[in-house]
Design a protein around this motif. Sequence first.
Motif, PDB file in Angstrom:
ATOM      1  N   ARG A 156      28.015  53.709  53.392  1.00 31.12           N
ATOM      2  CA  ARG A 156      27.898  55.123  53.014  1.00 31.12           C
ATOM      3  C   ARG A 156      29.264  55.791  52.938  1.00 31.12           C
ATOM      4  O   ARG A 156      29.450  56.747  52.174  1.00 31.12           O
ATOM      5  N   ARG A 185      26.498  46.288  52.723  1.00 30.36           N
ATOM      6  CA  ARG A 185      25.812  46.142  51.436  1.00 30.36           C
ATOM      7  C   ARG A 185      26.039  44.774  50.801  1.00 30.36           C
ATOM      8  O   ARG A 185      25.425  44.468  49.780  1.00 30.36           O
ATOM      9  N   PHE A 192      28.700  53.565  59.639  1.00 31.93           N
ATOM     10  CA  PHE A 192      27.983  53.230  58.390  1.00 31.93           C
ATOM     11  C   PHE A 192      29.000  52.992  57.276  1.00 31.93           C
ATOM     12  O   PHE A 192      29.379  53.918  56.564  1.00 31.93           O
ATOM     13  N   THR A 203      25.338  44.283  61.326  1.00 32.69           N
ATOM     14  CA  THR A 203      23.923  44.276  60.972  1.00 32.69           C
ATOM     15  C   THR A 203      23.846  44.380  59.468  1.00 32.69           C
ATOM     16  O   THR A 203      24.490  45.231  58.848  1.00 32.69           O
ATOM     17  N   ASP A 211      19.258  43.888  59.481  1.00 33.17           N
ATOM     18  CA  ASP A 211      18.980  45.320  59.320  1.00 33.17           C
ATOM     19  C   ASP A 211      17.726  45.487  58.469  1.00 33.17           C
ATOM     20  O   ASP A 211      17.806  45.715  57.259  1.00 33.17           O
ATOM     21  N   ALA A 266      27.457  48.824  60.414  1.00 33.62           N
ATOM     22  CA  ALA A 266      26.156  49.030  59.779  1.00 33.62           C
ATOM     23  C   ALA A 266      26.338  49.537  58.350  1.00 33.62           C
ATOM     24  O   ALA A 266      27.462  49.783  57.916  1.00 33.62           O
ATOM     25  N   SER A 267      25.200  49.673  57.666  1.00 29.47           N
ATOM     26  CA  SER A 267      25.224  50.067  56.252  1.00 29.47           C
ATOM     27  C   SER A 267      26.059  49.070  55.447  1.00 29.47           C
ATOM     28  O   SER A 267      26.837  49.442  54.579  1.00 29.47           O
ATOM     29  N   ASN A 301      15.539  51.597  61.358  1.00 27.30           N
ATOM     30  CA  ASN A 301      15.690  53.056  61.363  1.00 27.30           C
ATOM     31  C   ASN A 301      14.436  53.623  60.708  1.00 27.30           C
ATOM     32  O   ASN A 301      13.616  52.856  60.155  1.00 27.30           O
ATOM     33  N   LEU A 312      13.814  52.372  57.165  1.00 26.55           N
ATOM     34  CA  LEU A 312      13.402  50.956  57.061  1.00 26.55           C
ATOM     35  C   LEU A 312      11.949  50.780  57.515  1.00 26.55           C
ATOM     36  O   LEU A 312      11.211  49.971  56.937  1.00 26.55           O
TER      37      LEU A 312
HETATM   38  O1  G3P Z   1      22.380  49.942  59.208  1.00 30.53           O
HETATM   39  C1  G3P Z   1      22.159  51.191  58.650  1.00 30.53           C
HETATM   40  C2  G3P Z   1      21.491  51.009  57.354  1.00 30.53           C
HETATM   41  O2  G3P Z   1      20.139  50.728  57.476  1.00 30.53           O
HETATM   42  C3  G3P Z   1      21.783  52.054  56.358  1.00 30.53           C
HETATM   43  O3  G3P Z   1      22.075  51.333  55.235  1.00 30.53           O
HETATM   44  O4  G3P Z   1      22.383  50.942  52.875  1.00 30.53           O
HETATM   45  O5  G3P Z   1      20.977  52.885  53.661  1.00 30.53           O
HETATM   46  O6  G3P Z   1      23.445  52.936  53.918  1.00 30.53           O
HETATM   47  P1  G3P Z   1      22.234  52.072  53.841  1.00 30.53           P
END
Ligand code: G3P
Length: 219
Positions: free
Chosen positions: A137, A171, A134, A188, A6, A168-169, A28, A31
């Motif tokens: 989040r 950590r 996500f 990811t 990611d 996703a998201s 995204n 990123l």
């Molecule tokens: O995969 C989604 C990601 O890029 C968002 O991650 O840590 O900003 O919630 P985050």
Amino acid sequence: MKFFIDTANLDQIKEAQDLGILDGVTTNPSLMAKEGIKGDENVKNHYKTICQIAKGGEVSAEVIATDFEGMIKEGEILAALNPQIVVKIPMIKDGIKAIKYFSDKGIKTNCTLVFSLGQALLAAKAGATFVSPFIGRLDDISSDGVELIHKMSEMYNFYAFDTQILAASIRSTQHIIQCAEAGADVITAPLDAIMGLLNHPLTDIGLAKFLADHKKVNG
Ligand code: G3P
């Protein structure tokens, strides 16, 4: 289970690719901005470079438009860049219509910003290739991200949806393991979370002992 990285950082994508376990890349707008990539042409060229480094892997490229026509126009341009591209579309009303449109045309989609089972159901019904809950989040607001993966896995299996759960998201390394246990088809994650899977102190201790014993006998 697929592993995506990611990030839009080329060095990190190369490092994950070199490990030999990478199946794709997710990006995204945040990123891309983090890497200082701006302007339509630069963004498109960056996606092309990512596709080359990822060597056949699936690369999610996100649309910026939020209306149906705009998403279709952008998505078709993105999909034409490289067959590896997966058009990433937000979980909104016009996004669902766009996912259905691309699904009917055989173009892969990733429905992003998914936070509930109802959203996951709708995206699968529309024919999304991937759906991205996500989890970090959700954890941020004292909800349970991994629990959503469990529930999505049960629901998609029960109804035999082809849609893949793309956790996703993420950590942490522990998040990856929890998503694997919960039935995610894809994770990811940032590079450091993926590399964290390598670590165990008993591996380090065991290897040091093996090498020391070898040296005692062989000099
Ligand atoms: O995969 C989604 C990601 O890029 C968002 O991650 O840590 O900003 O919630 P985050």
